[in-house]
Design an enzyme around this catalytic site. Structure first.
Site, PDB file in Angstrom:
ATOM      1  N   VAL A  16       0.916  -1.202   0.051  1.00  0.00           N
ATOM      2  CA  VAL A  16       0.115  -0.086  -0.168  1.00  0.00           C
ATOM      3  C   VAL A  16       0.751   1.318   0.209  1.00  0.00           C
ATOM      4  O   VAL A  16       0.757   2.143  -0.710  1.00  0.00           O
ATOM      5  CB  VAL A  16      -0.950   0.068   1.125  1.00  0.00           C
ATOM      6  CG1 VAL A  16      -1.736   1.274   1.263  1.00  0.00           C
ATOM      7  CG2 VAL A  16      -1.934  -1.187   1.118  1.00  0.00           C
ATOM      8  N   CYS A 130     -10.319  -2.820   2.513  1.00  0.00           N
ATOM      9  CA  CYS A 130     -10.438  -2.866   0.970  1.00  0.00           C
ATOM     10  C   CYS A 130     -11.790  -3.330   0.536  1.00  0.00           C
ATOM     11  O   CYS A 130     -12.588  -2.685  -0.444  1.00  0.00           O
ATOM     12  CB  CYS A 130      -9.346  -3.606   0.460  1.00  0.00           C
ATOM     13  SG  CYS A 130      -9.045  -5.114   1.516  1.00  0.00           S
ATOM     14  N   GLN A 157     -11.322 -12.588  -2.360  1.00  0.00           N
ATOM     15  CA  GLN A 157     -10.212 -11.982  -2.039  1.00  0.00           C
ATOM     16  C   GLN A 157      -8.908 -12.130  -2.307  1.00  0.00           C
ATOM     17  O   GLN A 157      -8.465 -13.478  -2.048  1.00  0.00           O
ATOM     18  CB  GLN A 157     -10.379 -11.506  -0.673  1.00  0.00           C
ATOM     19  CG  GLN A 157     -11.776 -10.804  -0.160  1.00  0.00           C
ATOM     20  CD  GLN A 157     -11.649 -10.121   1.175  1.00  0.00           C
ATOM     21  OE1 GLN A 157     -12.721 -10.465   1.914  1.00  0.00           O
ATOM     22  NE2 GLN A 157     -10.715  -9.704   1.631  1.00  0.00           N
ATOM     23  N   GLY A 161      -4.309  -8.569  -0.717  1.00  0.00           N
ATOM     24  CA  GLY A 161      -4.802  -7.947   0.314  1.00  0.00           C
ATOM     25  C   GLY A 161      -4.258  -8.170   1.716  1.00  0.00           C
ATOM     26  O   GLY A 161      -4.421  -7.587   2.550  1.00  0.00           O
ATOM     27  N   LYS A 216     -15.450  -6.645   9.794  1.00  0.00           N
ATOM     28  CA  LYS A 216     -15.272  -5.404   9.333  1.00  0.00           C
ATOM     29  C   LYS A 216     -16.115  -5.049   8.438  1.00  0.00           C
ATOM     30  O   LYS A 216     -16.687  -3.643   8.681  1.00  0.00           O
ATOM     31  CB  LYS A 216     -13.848  -5.336   8.780  1.00  0.00           C
ATOM     32  CG  LYS A 216     -12.627  -5.612   9.822  1.00  0.00           C
ATOM     33  CD  LYS A 216     -11.503  -5.647   8.943  1.00  0.00           C
ATOM     34  CE  LYS A 216     -10.107  -5.851   9.912  1.00  0.00           C
ATOM     35  NZ  LYS A 216      -8.921  -6.184   9.112  1.00  0.00           N
ATOM     36  N   ARG A 238     -10.709 -16.321   0.790  1.00  0.00           N
ATOM     37  CA  ARG A 238      -9.505 -15.842   0.161  1.00  0.00           C
ATOM     38  C   ARG A 238      -9.117 -16.969  -1.088  1.00  0.00           C
ATOM     39  O   ARG A 238      -9.344 -17.998  -1.047  1.00  0.00           O
ATOM     40  CB  ARG A 238      -8.197 -16.059   1.083  1.00  0.00           C
ATOM     41  CG  ARG A 238      -6.895 -15.671   0.525  1.00  0.00           C
ATOM     42  CD  ARG A 238      -6.681 -14.236   0.625  1.00  0.00           C
ATOM     43  NE  ARG A 238      -6.744 -13.666   1.938  1.00  0.00           N
ATOM     44  CZ  ARG A 238      -6.808 -12.507   2.013  1.00  0.00           C
ATOM     45  NH1 ARG A 238      -6.839 -11.396   1.096  1.00  0.00           N
ATOM     46  NH2 ARG A 238      -6.654 -11.763   3.405  1.00  0.00           N
ATOM     47  N   HIS A 245     -10.059  -7.617  -5.757  1.00  0.00           N
ATOM     48  CA  HIS A 245     -10.932  -8.526  -4.891  1.00  0.00           C
ATOM     49  C   HIS A 245     -12.558  -8.428  -5.881  1.00  0.00           C
ATOM     50  O   HIS A 245     -12.776  -7.402  -6.316  1.00  0.00           O
ATOM     51  CB  HIS A 245     -11.322  -7.627  -3.306  1.00  0.00           C
ATOM     52  CG  HIS A 245     -10.311  -7.834  -2.581  1.00  0.00           C
ATOM     53  ND1 HIS A 245      -9.019  -8.602  -2.744  1.00  0.00           N
ATOM     54  CD2 HIS A 245     -10.168  -7.181  -1.541  1.00  0.00           C
ATOM     55  CE1 HIS A 245      -8.281  -8.441  -1.583  1.00  0.00           C
ATOM     56  NE2 HIS A 245      -8.973  -7.461  -0.742  1.00  0.00           N
ATOM     57  N   ASN A 318      -7.856  -3.975  -4.765  1.00  0.00           N
ATOM     58  CA  ASN A 318      -7.621  -3.775  -3.619  1.00  0.00           C
ATOM     59  C   ASN A 318      -6.807  -2.771  -3.043  1.00  0.00           C
ATOM     60  O   ASN A 318      -6.641  -1.934  -1.916  1.00  0.00           O
ATOM     61  CB  ASN A 318      -7.526  -4.955  -2.691  1.00  0.00           C
ATOM     62  CG  ASN A 318      -6.456  -5.955  -3.301  1.00  0.00           C
ATOM     63  OD1 ASN A 318      -6.687  -6.503  -4.523  1.00  0.00           O
ATOM     64  ND2 ASN A 318      -5.246  -5.884  -2.684  1.00  0.00           N
TER      65      ASN A 318
HETATM   66  N1  LIG Z   1      -2.889  -4.868   0.942  1.00  0.00           N
HETATM   67  C1  LIG Z   1      -4.037  -4.488   0.807  1.00  0.00           C
HETATM   68  O1  LIG Z   1      -5.035  -4.580  -0.357  1.00  0.00           O
HETATM   69  C2  LIG Z   1      -4.823  -3.505   1.833  1.00  0.00           C
HETATM   70  C3  LIG Z   1      -5.812  -2.991   1.663  1.00  0.00           C
HETATM   71  C4  LIG Z   1      -6.513  -2.213   2.565  1.00  0.00           C
HETATM   72  C5  LIG Z   1      -5.681  -1.920   3.753  1.00  0.00           C
HETATM   73  N2  LIG Z   1      -4.819  -2.348   4.128  1.00  0.00           N
HETATM   74  C6  LIG Z   1      -3.994  -1.983   5.184  1.00  0.00           C
HETATM   75  O2  LIG Z   1      -3.032  -1.165   4.699  1.00  0.00           O
HETATM   76  C7  LIG Z   1      -1.642  -1.537   5.658  1.00  0.00           C
HETATM   77  C8  LIG Z   1      -0.570  -1.922   4.863  1.00  0.00           C
HETATM   78  O3  LIG Z   1      -0.717  -3.090   4.184  1.00  0.00           O
HETATM   79  P1  LIG Z   1       0.252  -3.636   3.166  1.00  0.00           P
HETATM   80  O4  LIG Z   1      -0.524  -4.445   2.426  1.00  0.00           O
HETATM   81  O5  LIG Z   1       0.891  -2.457   2.416  1.00  0.00           O
HETATM   82  O6  LIG Z   1       1.305  -4.476   4.082  1.00  0.00           O
HETATM   83  P2  LIG Z   1       2.675  -4.883   3.783  1.00  0.00           P
HETATM   84  O7  LIG Z   1       3.217  -4.989   2.259  1.00  0.00           O
HETATM   85  O8  LIG Z   1       3.021  -5.993   4.697  1.00  0.00           O
HETATM   86  O9  LIG Z   1       3.587  -3.407   4.064  1.00  0.00           O
HETATM   87  C9  LIG Z   1       3.643  -3.355   5.737  1.00  0.00           C
HETATM   88  C10 LIG Z   1       4.535  -2.069   5.877  1.00  0.00           C
HETATM   89  O10 LIG Z   1       4.497  -1.438   7.040  1.00  0.00           O
HETATM   90  C11 LIG Z   1       5.520  -1.175   7.702  1.00  0.00           C
HETATM   91  N3  LIG Z   1       5.485  -1.229   9.012  1.00  0.00           N
HETATM   92  C12 LIG Z   1       5.050  -2.102   9.886  1.00  0.00           C
HETATM   93  N4  LIG Z   1       4.945  -1.697  11.334  1.00  0.00           N
HETATM   94  C13 LIG Z   1       5.545  -0.455  11.053  1.00  0.00           C
HETATM   95  C14 LIG Z   1       5.928   0.368  12.253  1.00  0.00           C
HETATM   96  N5  LIG Z   1       5.829   0.160  13.644  1.00  0.00           N
HETATM   97  N6  LIG Z   1       6.490   1.656  11.935  1.00  0.00           N
HETATM   98  C15 LIG Z   1       6.690   1.957  10.497  1.00  0.00           C
HETATM   99  N7  LIG Z   1       6.538   1.076   9.705  1.00  0.00           N
HETATM  100  C16 LIG Z   1       5.824  -0.077   9.929  1.00  0.00           C
HETATM  101  C17 LIG Z   1       6.571  -2.232   7.293  1.00  0.00           C
HETATM  102  O11 LIG Z   1       7.780  -1.827   7.355  1.00  0.00           O
HETATM  103  P3  LIG Z   1       9.079  -2.690   7.065  1.00  0.00           P
HETATM  104  O12 LIG Z   1       9.114  -2.648   5.479  1.00  0.00           O
HETATM  105  O13 LIG Z   1      10.425  -1.763   7.435  1.00  0.00           O
HETATM  106  O14 LIG Z   1       9.041  -4.103   7.501  1.00  0.00           O
HETATM  107  C18 LIG Z   1       6.150  -2.396   5.639  1.00  0.00           C
HETATM  108  O15 LIG Z   1       6.924  -1.524   5.010  1.00  0.00           O
HETATM  109  C19 LIG Z   1      -2.259  -2.682   6.690  1.00  0.00           C
HETATM  110  O16 LIG Z   1      -2.775  -2.079   7.857  1.00  0.00           O
HETATM  111  C20 LIG Z   1      -3.409  -3.251   6.176  1.00  0.00           C
HETATM  112  O17 LIG Z   1      -4.224  -3.881   6.758  1.00  0.00           O
HETATM  113  C21 LIG Z   1      -4.074  -3.262   2.896  1.00  0.00           C
END
Ligand SMILES: NC(=O)c1ccc[n+]([C@@H]2O[C@H](COP(=O)([O-])OP(=O)(O)OC[C@H]3O[C@@H](n4cnc5c(N)ncnc54)[C@H](OP(=O)(O)O)[C@@H]3O)[C@@H](O)[C@H]2O)c1
Length: 340
Positions: A16, A130, A157, A161, A216, A238, A245, A318
């Site tokens: 994201v 999402c 999904q 996600g 949610k 999933r 999605h 998503n």
């Molecule tokens: N993927 C989707 O389709 C989607 C849709 C809606 C909402 N979301 C929400 O969006 C958020 C991010 O999702 P994502 O899919 O991008 O996850 P991701 O690919 O797993 O990436 C997570 C990122 O968060 C960083 N992070 C974790 N803890 C942290 C902290 N304490 N301080 C600073 N950075 C931190 C990680 O840092 P490092 O790289 O250093 O490990 C990583 O860069 C989640 O809350 C998820 O539920 C995701």
């Protein structure tokens, strides 16, 4: 958009976070500074080029006007650790995670649907889940025309996600299936390769038998539509699709709404594209939705089992309308409304 330029933080450099950086730049958000944070400092390719990433800390938010959070959820996640501290410093926070979406202080916003909710903000606005965003984009205009009575949704999904860990798990399981070797389950309770898993998230003690993604969808939809009593149920599944999605939605209304009328209403709603020619096998597909801003809807048909109900098929990226695009649109709208 105003003439002013803003100092914007993106917190999280995962899937994201990458799309947030791309969205801010592609949509020409007026940036005075773009500060990217993650758990550690490094150089990382994001949105097509090498970027400086700094370690998130309370001080890292100093001087920012806006912070778009896309860190992981929970106690060690970015928004729990830093979100409210940033808001207290006067930073306008938009959070993609689920930690504060149901918090009474936090507007839960899909700009096309309920931007006005932001007028009561306390410096912290949440992006819905999402699956919720794309469904609400379809339900809201129909609700406006015929008032929702009940919603039943089943989701299909993508692994995207779950973030990077989900995409990696599917890719590695596909390799393991082709070449032999152990099947690492990654973030899932079962192999997702060649499978369909009727579990997204963990169990919720307040909704016996329901997993958290389903809860949610139920709670967030009620909050966004301002219908705390809306009868709604969800089954979240999933599937081994990388991105995009899909949802089968059955919506019942207070009055009869023909499929034709619904198509007209939906095709006029900003951000929704109707793709609905069943005779030509034309309907929204996850494979077509990747990289697209729109929420696609089709297979719109009158439910013969209930006089006031419609069945629909809805697909969206998503990572875009389900996350990064909606968050950037919230920031754009907040600027337009003079909130930042
Ligand atoms: N993927 C989707 O389709 C989607 C849709 C809606 C909402 N979301 C929400 O969006 C958020 C991010 O999702 P994502 O899919 O991008 O996850 P991701 O690919 O797993 O990436 C997570 C990122 O968060 C960083 N992070 C974790 N803890 C942290 C902290 N304490 N301080 C600073 N950075 C931190 C990680 O840092 P490092 O790289 O250093 O490990 C990583 O860069 C989640 O809350 C998820 O539920 C995701």
């Amino acid at each position: 958009m105003s003439e002013k330029a803003y100092r914007v933080g993106v917190v999280g450099a995962g899937m994201v976070g990458d799309r947030l950086v791309a969205g801010l730049e592609e949509r020409h958000f007026p940036l005075e500074e773009l500060r990217i944070m993650a758990t550690s400092a490094r150089k990382q390719e994001m949105a097509g080029r090498q970027r400086d990433v700094i370690a998130a800390s309370p001080e890292a938010f100093d001087g920012l006007d806006i912070a778009l959070f896309a860190g992981t959820e929970g106690e060690s996640g970015a928004s729990v650790r830093f979100g409210w501290q940033a808001a207290d410093k006067g930073v306008f926070v938009v959070d993609n995670g689920g930690d504060f979406r149901m918090d009474a202080r936090v507007p839960l916003v899909v700009p096309e649907v309920n931007a006005e909710a932001m007028r009561r903000h306390s410096g912290f606005v949440a992006n819905p889940n999402c699956s919720t965003v794309q469904m609400v984009m379809v339900l809201a205009p129909l609700h406006g025309a015929a008032s929702l009575r009940r919603v039943v949704v089943s989701t299909y999904q993508a692994v995207g996600g779950t973030g990077r860990s989900g995409v990696q798990a599917l890719a590695e399981q596909r390799k393991a299936a082709a070449h032999g070797g152990p099947m690492d389950l990654g973030p899932y309770p079962h192999a997702i390769y060649d499978n369909v898993i009727p579990q997204v998230g963990g169990l919720n003690e307040h909704f016996p038998g329901y997993y958290s993604e389903e809860v949610k969808m139920i709670r967030e939809t009620r909050k966004i539509l301002g219908r705390p009593d809306l009868p709604i149920t969800a089954t979240c599944v999933r599937v081994p699709v990388a991105n995009g999605h899909s949802e089968a939605i059955n919506a019942e209304f207070e009055r009869q709404l023909s499929a034709e009328e619904a198509r007209e209403i939906l095709s006029r709603f900003p951000g929704v594209v109707v793709v609905d020619d069943p005779a030509a096998s034309r309907y929204p597909l996850a494979a077509d939705a990747g990289g697209q801003d729109a929420v696609f809807v089709g297979r719109i048909r009158e439910d013969p089992s209930s006089p006031n109900a419609l069945d629909m098929w809805c697909v969206s990226d998503n990572l875009l309308k389900g996350a990064a695009l909606n968050a950037v649109q919230i920031a754009e709208k907040a600027v337009e409304m003079g909130l930042i």
